[in-house]
Scaffold this active site. Sequence first.
Site, PDB file in Angstrom:
ATOM      1  N   HIS A  22       3.605   4.404  -0.644  1.00 41.95           N
ATOM      2  CA  HIS A  22       2.940   5.680  -0.943  1.00 41.95           C
ATOM      3  C   HIS A  22       3.311   6.102  -2.372  1.00 41.95           C
ATOM      4  O   HIS A  22       3.845   7.195  -2.580  1.00 41.95           O
ATOM      5  CB  HIS A  22       3.369   6.782   0.040  1.00 41.95           C
ATOM      6  CG  HIS A  22       2.649   6.737   1.362  1.00 41.95           C
ATOM      7  ND1 HIS A  22       3.122   7.357   2.483  1.00 41.95           N
ATOM      8  CD2 HIS A  22       1.489   6.152   1.735  1.00 41.95           C
ATOM      9  CE1 HIS A  22       2.302   7.160   3.491  1.00 41.95           C
ATOM     10  NE2 HIS A  22       1.304   6.423   3.064  1.00 41.95           N
ATOM     11  N   HIS A  78      -7.365   1.901  10.970  1.00 41.31           N
ATOM     12  CA  HIS A  78      -6.933   2.929  10.016  1.00 41.31           C
ATOM     13  C   HIS A  78      -7.401   2.504   8.631  1.00 41.31           C
ATOM     14  O   HIS A  78      -7.309   1.334   8.266  1.00 41.31           O
ATOM     15  CB  HIS A  78      -5.401   3.019  10.083  1.00 41.31           C
ATOM     16  CG  HIS A  78      -4.762   3.994   9.165  1.00 41.31           C
ATOM     17  ND1 HIS A  78      -5.364   5.154   8.736  1.00 41.31           N
ATOM     18  CD2 HIS A  78      -3.520   3.990   8.597  1.00 41.31           C
ATOM     19  CE1 HIS A  78      -4.535   5.810   7.954  1.00 41.31           C
ATOM     20  NE2 HIS A  78      -3.405   5.130   7.841  1.00 41.31           N
ATOM     21  N   GLU A  80      -6.324   3.562   5.591  1.00 42.66           N
ATOM     22  CA  GLU A  80      -5.413   3.613   4.436  1.00 42.66           C
ATOM     23  C   GLU A  80      -5.304   2.206   3.844  1.00 42.66           C
ATOM     24  O   GLU A  80      -5.356   1.202   4.563  1.00 42.66           O
ATOM     25  CB  GLU A  80      -4.035   4.157   4.854  1.00 42.66           C
ATOM     26  CG  GLU A  80      -3.247   4.654   3.663  1.00 42.66           C
ATOM     27  CD  GLU A  80      -2.012   5.484   4.032  1.00 42.66           C
ATOM     28  OE1 GLU A  80      -1.711   5.643   5.226  1.00 42.66           O
ATOM     29  OE2 GLU A  80      -1.344   5.960   3.085  1.00 42.66           O
ATOM     30  N   ASP A  82      -3.197   0.164   2.753  1.00 46.22           N
ATOM     31  CA  ASP A  82      -2.246  -0.886   3.142  1.00 46.22           C
ATOM     32  C   ASP A  82      -2.781  -1.708   4.325  1.00 46.22           C
ATOM     33  O   ASP A  82      -2.283  -2.792   4.593  1.00 46.22           O
ATOM     34  CB  ASP A  82      -0.852  -0.317   3.452  1.00 46.22           C
ATOM     35  CG  ASP A  82      -0.872   0.865   4.388  1.00 46.22           C
ATOM     36  OD1 ASP A  82      -1.830   1.659   4.335  1.00 46.22           O
ATOM     37  OD2 ASP A  82       0.073   1.001   5.178  1.00 46.22           O
ATOM     38  N   HIS A 144      -1.511   8.800  11.676  1.00 46.67           N
ATOM     39  CA  HIS A 144      -1.166   9.996  10.931  1.00 46.67           C
ATOM     40  C   HIS A 144      -2.265  10.453   9.975  1.00 46.67           C
ATOM     41  O   HIS A 144      -2.045  11.367   9.173  1.00 46.67           O
ATOM     42  CB  HIS A 144       0.117   9.722  10.129  1.00 46.67           C
ATOM     43  CG  HIS A 144      -0.069   8.687   9.040  1.00 46.67           C
ATOM     44  ND1 HIS A 144       0.263   8.947   7.734  1.00 46.67           N
ATOM     45  CD2 HIS A 144      -0.602   7.444   9.033  1.00 46.67           C
ATOM     46  CE1 HIS A 144      -0.004   7.898   6.981  1.00 46.67           C
ATOM     47  NE2 HIS A 144      -0.536   6.976   7.751  1.00 46.67           N
ATOM     48  N   ASP A 163      -0.221   2.351  12.538  1.00 50.69           N
ATOM     49  CA  ASP A 163       1.032   2.888  11.984  1.00 50.69           C
ATOM     50  C   ASP A 163       2.003   3.372  13.069  1.00 50.69           C
ATOM     51  O   ASP A 163       3.231   3.282  12.892  1.00 50.69           O
ATOM     52  CB  ASP A 163       0.736   4.068  11.047  1.00 50.69           C
ATOM     53  CG  ASP A 163       0.239   3.631   9.676  1.00 50.69           C
ATOM     54  OD1 ASP A 163       0.683   2.577   9.190  1.00 50.69           O
ATOM     55  OD2 ASP A 163      -0.596   4.342   9.104  1.00 50.69           O
ATOM     56  N   TYR A 191      10.954   6.185   9.613  1.00 46.72           N
ATOM     57  CA  TYR A 191       9.486   6.183   9.567  1.00 46.72           C
ATOM     58  C   TYR A 191       8.947   7.415  10.297  1.00 46.72           C
ATOM     59  O   TYR A 191       8.082   8.136   9.794  1.00 46.72           O
ATOM     60  CB  TYR A 191       8.998   4.896  10.235  1.00 46.72           C
ATOM     61  CG  TYR A 191       7.548   4.567  10.046  1.00 46.72           C
ATOM     62  CD1 TYR A 191       7.133   3.767   8.988  1.00 46.72           C
ATOM     63  CD2 TYR A 191       6.584   5.010  10.945  1.00 46.72           C
ATOM     64  CE1 TYR A 191       5.802   3.437   8.827  1.00 46.72           C
ATOM     65  CE2 TYR A 191       5.261   4.692  10.794  1.00 46.72           C
ATOM     66  CZ  TYR A 191       4.865   3.898   9.738  1.00 46.72           C
ATOM     67  OH  TYR A 191       3.541   3.582   9.579  1.00 46.72           O
ATOM     68  N   HIS A 224       3.025  -2.253  10.929  1.00 44.45           N
ATOM     69  CA  HIS A 224       4.166  -2.446  10.018  1.00 44.45           C
ATOM     70  C   HIS A 224       5.370  -2.867  10.849  1.00 44.45           C
ATOM     71  O   HIS A 224       5.633  -2.280  11.905  1.00 44.45           O
ATOM     72  CB  HIS A 224       4.553  -1.143   9.305  1.00 44.45           C
ATOM     73  CG  HIS A 224       3.529  -0.612   8.352  1.00 44.45           C
ATOM     74  ND1 HIS A 224       3.158  -1.271   7.206  1.00 44.45           N
ATOM     75  CD2 HIS A 224       2.810   0.536   8.372  1.00 44.45           C
ATOM     76  CE1 HIS A 224       2.251  -0.552   6.561  1.00 44.45           C
ATOM     77  NE2 HIS A 224       2.020   0.544   7.248  1.00 44.45           N
TER      78      HIS A 224
END
Length: 394
Positions: A22, A78, A80, A82, A144, A163, A191, A224
């Site tokens: 991030h 998701h 995002e 990554d 999230h 996540d 996390y 992750h």
Amino acid sequence: MFKINEKITWVGKIDWELKKFHGEEYSTHRGSSYNSYLIQDEKVALIDTVWMPFSKEYVSHLESVIDLNKIDYIIANHAEVDHSGALPELMKLIPNTPIYCTKNGVKSLKGHYHQDWNFVEVKTGDTLDLGSGKLVFIEAPMLHWPDSMFSYYTADSILFSNDAFGQHYASEFMYNDLVDQGELYQEALKYYANILTPFSPLVIKKIHEILGLNVPVSMICTSHGVIWRDNPTQIVEQYLKWADNYQEHQVTILYDTMWNATRTMAEGIAAGIKAVDPTLNIKLFNVSKADKNDVIAEVFKAKLIVAGSSTINKGILSAMASTLEIIKGLKFKNKKAAGFGSYGWSGESPKIMTEELKKCGFEILEEGLSILWKPDEDAIKSCESFGKSLAEKL
Ligand code: FEO
């Protein structure tokens, strides 16, 4: 690449080099991984991809496992980057492959990549038949991001949680039962504390919704870190604890100091607390030297946070100010606090610290303790008394 079972292959990337995530917001001392999964049932589904810098490598590895044209569906749990970062590279080669994601997922993916791919919007309860089993989609908004979702594969009772339940933790072992349990717990807690805390009420609601489905879970494949295969629901139970106003028998003392006067105060306060309750785990951090995400994990664990800063320019030191800003955003619950600080002339910092700690949502036990110049013996005794008083009020 490794096979999880006959049908499912891990096709992700372990990123041993990653030290910040991030941008600069999250420290990843132990690296991370971007987990992507290929399900080869009668139909073939690819769940998530990897971060963009690894996209060429990812696609090339994927081609060694399967002819890309045989991928029937892409599931974007998701958006995002990554997890979706390799989509542009992949979609150049299989441009018409449908991408299953939530309505918010479409918005996010379009927002990131400005491509009009073949999106298929799904909602909670929608299914996708792969042959011997189905994928069941479960929206998980704000766990999230607004677009987040889980996918549950009925054939092997596997939850692909993205996540949620993950950790920034690189390990070639890739399974929870094979890694150092202390490291795993620490990374999973860090996390949760740094990423999921503000969404704790939603975490509880979503977990109860999933438990209410009464379906078996043989494995939780996160996006992750390691896969939970040994007693996989242990992390679900742990999330319920972390989400429920978590605290340990711990006091976390944070300070920022110019010439060690505020540090001396912190140590005096710690001595006072220890004198009242030696069973309390008291931890001190100079926030200008400690890793901010590690500090946040220790704030998460504490029942009492005592935070101090020297006064500078009628304000507080910058590392303390930025730490408080992070704490405010995370909306910790069920925590008590007090401020303190040293000064030479104007002395605003203890008052500012108290106000800021209130804004963090903490219950203030005492007005801030203020000491002029470097603490002498009497001033150190005042710090100890302050610590004792705080410990007695816990
Ligand atoms: Fe791992 Fe929200 O991305």
